[in-house]
Design an enzyme around this catalytic site. Structure first.
Site, PDB file in Angstrom:
ATOM      1  N   THR A  13      -1.605   2.725  11.217  1.00  0.00           N
ATOM      2  CA  THR A  13      -2.409   1.520  11.402  1.00  0.00           C
ATOM      3  C   THR A  13      -1.521   0.276  11.368  1.00  0.00           C
ATOM      4  O   THR A  13      -0.522   0.235  10.646  1.00  0.00           O
ATOM      5  CB  THR A  13      -3.522   1.402  10.328  1.00  0.00           C
ATOM      6  OG1 THR A  13      -4.227   0.180  10.533  1.00  0.00           O
ATOM      7  CG2 THR A  13      -2.973   1.418   8.919  1.00  0.00           C
ATOM      8  N   LYS A  17      -4.078  -4.867   5.631  1.00  0.00           N
ATOM      9  CA  LYS A  17      -4.940  -4.675   4.442  1.00  0.00           C
ATOM     10  C   LYS A  17      -5.357  -3.221   4.300  1.00  0.00           C
ATOM     11  O   LYS A  17      -5.393  -2.677   3.202  1.00  0.00           O
ATOM     12  CB  LYS A  17      -6.148  -5.591   4.519  1.00  0.00           C
ATOM     13  CG  LYS A  17      -5.730  -7.045   4.462  1.00  0.00           C
ATOM     14  CD  LYS A  17      -6.737  -7.903   3.769  1.00  0.00           C
ATOM     15  CE  LYS A  17      -6.123  -9.254   3.504  1.00  0.00           C
ATOM     16  NZ  LYS A  17      -7.098 -10.268   3.141  1.00  0.00           N
ATOM     17  N   LYS A  18      -5.670  -2.587   5.445  1.00  0.00           N
ATOM     18  CA  LYS A  18      -5.996  -1.161   5.399  1.00  0.00           C
ATOM     19  C   LYS A  18      -4.788  -0.364   4.934  1.00  0.00           C
ATOM     20  O   LYS A  18      -4.891   0.544   4.138  1.00  0.00           O
ATOM     21  CB  LYS A  18      -6.320  -0.670   6.816  1.00  0.00           C
ATOM     22  CG  LYS A  18      -7.743  -0.737   7.216  1.00  0.00           C
ATOM     23  CD  LYS A  18      -7.824   0.062   8.504  1.00  0.00           C
ATOM     24  CE  LYS A  18      -9.114  -0.132   9.208  1.00  0.00           C
ATOM     25  NZ  LYS A  18      -9.110   0.580  10.488  1.00  0.00           N
ATOM     26  N   ASP A  75     -10.050   5.507  11.397  1.00  0.00           N
ATOM     27  CA  ASP A  75     -10.956   4.589  12.073  1.00  0.00           C
ATOM     28  C   ASP A  75     -12.140   4.360  11.154  1.00  0.00           C
ATOM     29  O   ASP A  75     -12.654   5.303  10.543  1.00  0.00           O
ATOM     30  CB  ASP A  75     -11.419   5.135  13.425  1.00  0.00           C
ATOM     31  CG  ASP A  75     -11.927   4.003  14.315  1.00  0.00           C
ATOM     32  OD1 ASP A  75     -11.215   2.989  14.443  1.00  0.00           O
ATOM     33  OD2 ASP A  75     -13.037   4.116  14.861  1.00  0.00           O
ATOM     34  N   GLY A 160     -12.548  -8.067   6.226  1.00  0.00           N
ATOM     35  CA  GLY A 160     -13.666  -7.734   7.118  1.00  0.00           C
ATOM     36  C   GLY A 160     -15.010  -8.220   6.570  1.00  0.00           C
ATOM     37  O   GLY A 160     -15.177  -9.389   6.217  1.00  0.00           O
ATOM     38  N   TYR A 161     -15.952  -7.296   6.479  1.00  0.00           N
ATOM     39  CA  TYR A 161     -17.323  -7.634   6.069  1.00  0.00           C
ATOM     40  C   TYR A 161     -17.509  -7.621   4.545  1.00  0.00           C
ATOM     41  O   TYR A 161     -18.633  -7.758   4.057  1.00  0.00           O
ATOM     42  CB  TYR A 161     -18.312  -6.652   6.729  1.00  0.00           C
ATOM     43  CG  TYR A 161     -18.235  -6.665   8.241  1.00  0.00           C
ATOM     44  CD1 TYR A 161     -18.969  -7.599   8.987  1.00  0.00           C
ATOM     45  CD2 TYR A 161     -17.409  -5.784   8.931  1.00  0.00           C
ATOM     46  CE1 TYR A 161     -18.871  -7.622  10.377  1.00  0.00           C
ATOM     47  CE2 TYR A 161     -17.312  -5.811  10.316  1.00  0.00           C
ATOM     48  CZ  TYR A 161     -18.040  -6.723  11.036  1.00  0.00           C
ATOM     49  OH  TYR A 161     -17.951  -6.759  12.403  1.00  0.00           O
ATOM     50  N   ASP A 162     -16.424  -7.438   3.800  1.00  0.00           N
ATOM     51  CA  ASP A 162     -16.541  -7.266   2.348  1.00  0.00           C
ATOM     52  C   ASP A 162     -17.305  -8.390   1.633  1.00  0.00           C
ATOM     53  O   ASP A 162     -18.071  -8.101   0.704  1.00  0.00           O
ATOM     54  CB  ASP A 162     -15.148  -7.083   1.713  1.00  0.00           C
ATOM     55  CG  ASP A 162     -14.604  -5.684   1.954  1.00  0.00           C
ATOM     56  OD1 ASP A 162     -15.387  -4.799   2.357  1.00  0.00           O
ATOM     57  OD2 ASP A 162     -13.396  -5.466   1.748  1.00  0.00           O
ATOM     58  N   ARG A 188     -13.145   4.357   2.394  1.00  0.00           N
ATOM     59  CA  ARG A 188     -11.743   4.735   2.615  1.00  0.00           C
ATOM     60  C   ARG A 188     -11.209   5.516   1.408  1.00  0.00           C
ATOM     61  O   ARG A 188     -10.490   6.501   1.564  1.00  0.00           O
ATOM     62  CB  ARG A 188     -10.903   3.476   2.872  1.00  0.00           C
ATOM     63  CG  ARG A 188      -9.544   3.765   3.494  1.00  0.00           C
ATOM     64  CD  ARG A 188      -8.898   2.524   4.068  1.00  0.00           C
ATOM     65  NE  ARG A 188      -9.688   1.938   5.133  1.00  0.00           N
ATOM     66  CZ  ARG A 188     -10.462   0.869   5.008  1.00  0.00           C
ATOM     67  NH1 ARG A 188     -10.527   0.197   3.878  1.00  0.00           N
ATOM     68  NH2 ARG A 188     -11.190   0.434   6.017  1.00  0.00           N
TER      69      ARG A 188
HETATM   70  P1  IMP Z   1     -10.591  -0.421  13.203  1.00  0.00           P
HETATM   71  O1  IMP Z   1      -9.277  -1.034  12.916  1.00  0.00           O
HETATM   72  O2  IMP Z   1     -10.906  -0.246  14.632  1.00  0.00           O
HETATM   73  O3  IMP Z   1     -10.816   0.855  12.420  1.00  0.00           O
HETATM   74  O4  IMP Z   1     -11.677  -1.480  12.726  1.00  0.00           O
HETATM   75  C1  IMP Z   1     -12.152  -1.510  11.462  1.00  0.00           C
HETATM   76  C2  IMP Z   1     -13.052  -2.723  11.291  1.00  0.00           C
HETATM   77  O5  IMP Z   1     -14.179  -2.308  10.518  1.00  0.00           O
HETATM   78  C3  IMP Z   1     -12.374  -3.824  10.505  1.00  0.00           C
HETATM   79  O6  IMP Z   1     -11.749  -4.763  11.325  1.00  0.00           O
HETATM   80  C4  IMP Z   1     -13.532  -4.414   9.724  1.00  0.00           C
HETATM   81  O7  IMP Z   1     -14.223  -5.312  10.537  1.00  0.00           O
HETATM   82  C5  IMP Z   1     -14.424  -3.193   9.469  1.00  0.00           C
HETATM   83  N1  IMP Z   1     -14.043  -2.532   8.206  1.00  0.00           N
HETATM   84  C6  IMP Z   1     -13.528  -1.288   8.064  1.00  0.00           C
HETATM   85  N2  IMP Z   1     -13.284  -1.027   6.769  1.00  0.00           N
HETATM   86  C7  IMP Z   1     -13.625  -2.128   6.105  1.00  0.00           C
HETATM   87  C8  IMP Z   1     -13.566  -2.469   4.728  1.00  0.00           C
HETATM   88  O8  IMP Z   1     -13.125  -1.718   3.843  1.00  0.00           O
HETATM   89  N3  IMP Z   1     -14.020  -3.691   4.413  1.00  0.00           N
HETATM   90  C9  IMP Z   1     -14.507  -4.557   5.357  1.00  0.00           C
HETATM   91  N4  IMP Z   1     -14.558  -4.310   6.634  1.00  0.00           N
HETATM   92  C10 IMP Z   1     -14.124  -3.080   7.020  1.00  0.00           C
END
Ligand code: IMP
Length: 223
Positions: A13, A17-18, A75, A160-162, A188
């Protein structure tokens, strides 16, 4: 295919933050981890799947074949019941193609405007897949975490939406709860724990010995 040497796992990734959340969860289990920051030649994998599972597999196998190493693809996203599961796999680009967390949260509040608390249930979903260097998926898991979308943002932790996502039992959003609490409860964290059990079964005798953290921020080895 299990190789003779204990394989290094690469977190596939670019989301810092992830990456941080996943690195902490996996490092605690004693696996040697790297991130894409250790591979300047890594790709930006296009998310063309229609499910979290398809996108996680794609991120893992395309990157793994490209780099010639084992890659963990992840994802994740938010599914809101009142929106029939949206934004779902489009969570990162919900408001517009160049979305920011700020605009995504604004759009979510707009779409849910007028809905009472009891109709604002939602869940975060996380799918994790491990690919070997040839692109074979060796293990995968999916987990979720339920909550509800509040009327306004609270707190500055997470991403994100936290700030809008409330864990009902705690009466607090992931924006308010500490990283430690999120690392126990989140989609996660749940997926990572299950994933570690899966890969320990896959490579039971190859778990590395416990060692101290010796390395930089993107490369960990400890248990
Ligand atoms: P990805 O990178 O395509 O998997 O997109 C994940 C998106 O989902 C992020 O950009 C956030 O908008 C949302 N998301 C996934 N995990 C979280 C989390 O732990 N907290 C808040 N938003 C999350």
């Amino acid at each position: 295919m299990v190789t003779e040497d204990f394989p290094v796992l690469v977190l596939g990734t670019h989301n810092a933050k992830k990456k941080r959340e996943m690195a902490l969860l996996l490092a605690a289990e004693g696996w040697e981890l790297r991130s894409l920051a250790d591979y300047p030649q890594s790709l930006e994998v296009e998310e063309t799947g229609t499910t979290f599972a398809e996108n996680a597999r794609l991120k893992a196998s395309v990157q793994a074949r490209h780099l010639g190493v084992w890659v963990i693809g992840e994802d994740s996203g938010l599914e809101v019941d009142a929106l029939d599961g949206r934004p779902g796999i489009f969570s990162a680009r919900y408001s517009d193609p160049g979305a920011t967390d700020e605009r995504n949260n604004d759009k979510l509040l707009e779409e849910l405007a007028g809905l009472p608390l009891e109709k604002r249930s939602a869940r975060y979903v996380c799918h994790i897949a491990l690919s070997d260097a040839e692109g074979n998926i060796l293990a995968e898991v999916e987990r979720n975490c339920r909550g509800r979308i509040l009327f306004e943002r609270s707190g500055h932790h997470g991403f994100g939406y936290d700030p809008l996502f409330e864990i009902v039992e705690y009466h607090q959003t992931f924006g308010q709860l500490s990283d430690t609490v999120k690392s126990c409860l989140s989609h996660r964290a749940r997926a990572m724990r299950a994933f570690v059990r899966e890969i320990s079964r896959l490579l039971p005798e190859r778990k590395p010995p416990k060692e101290a953290i010796t390395s930089n921020l993107t490369t960990f080895r400890f248990g």
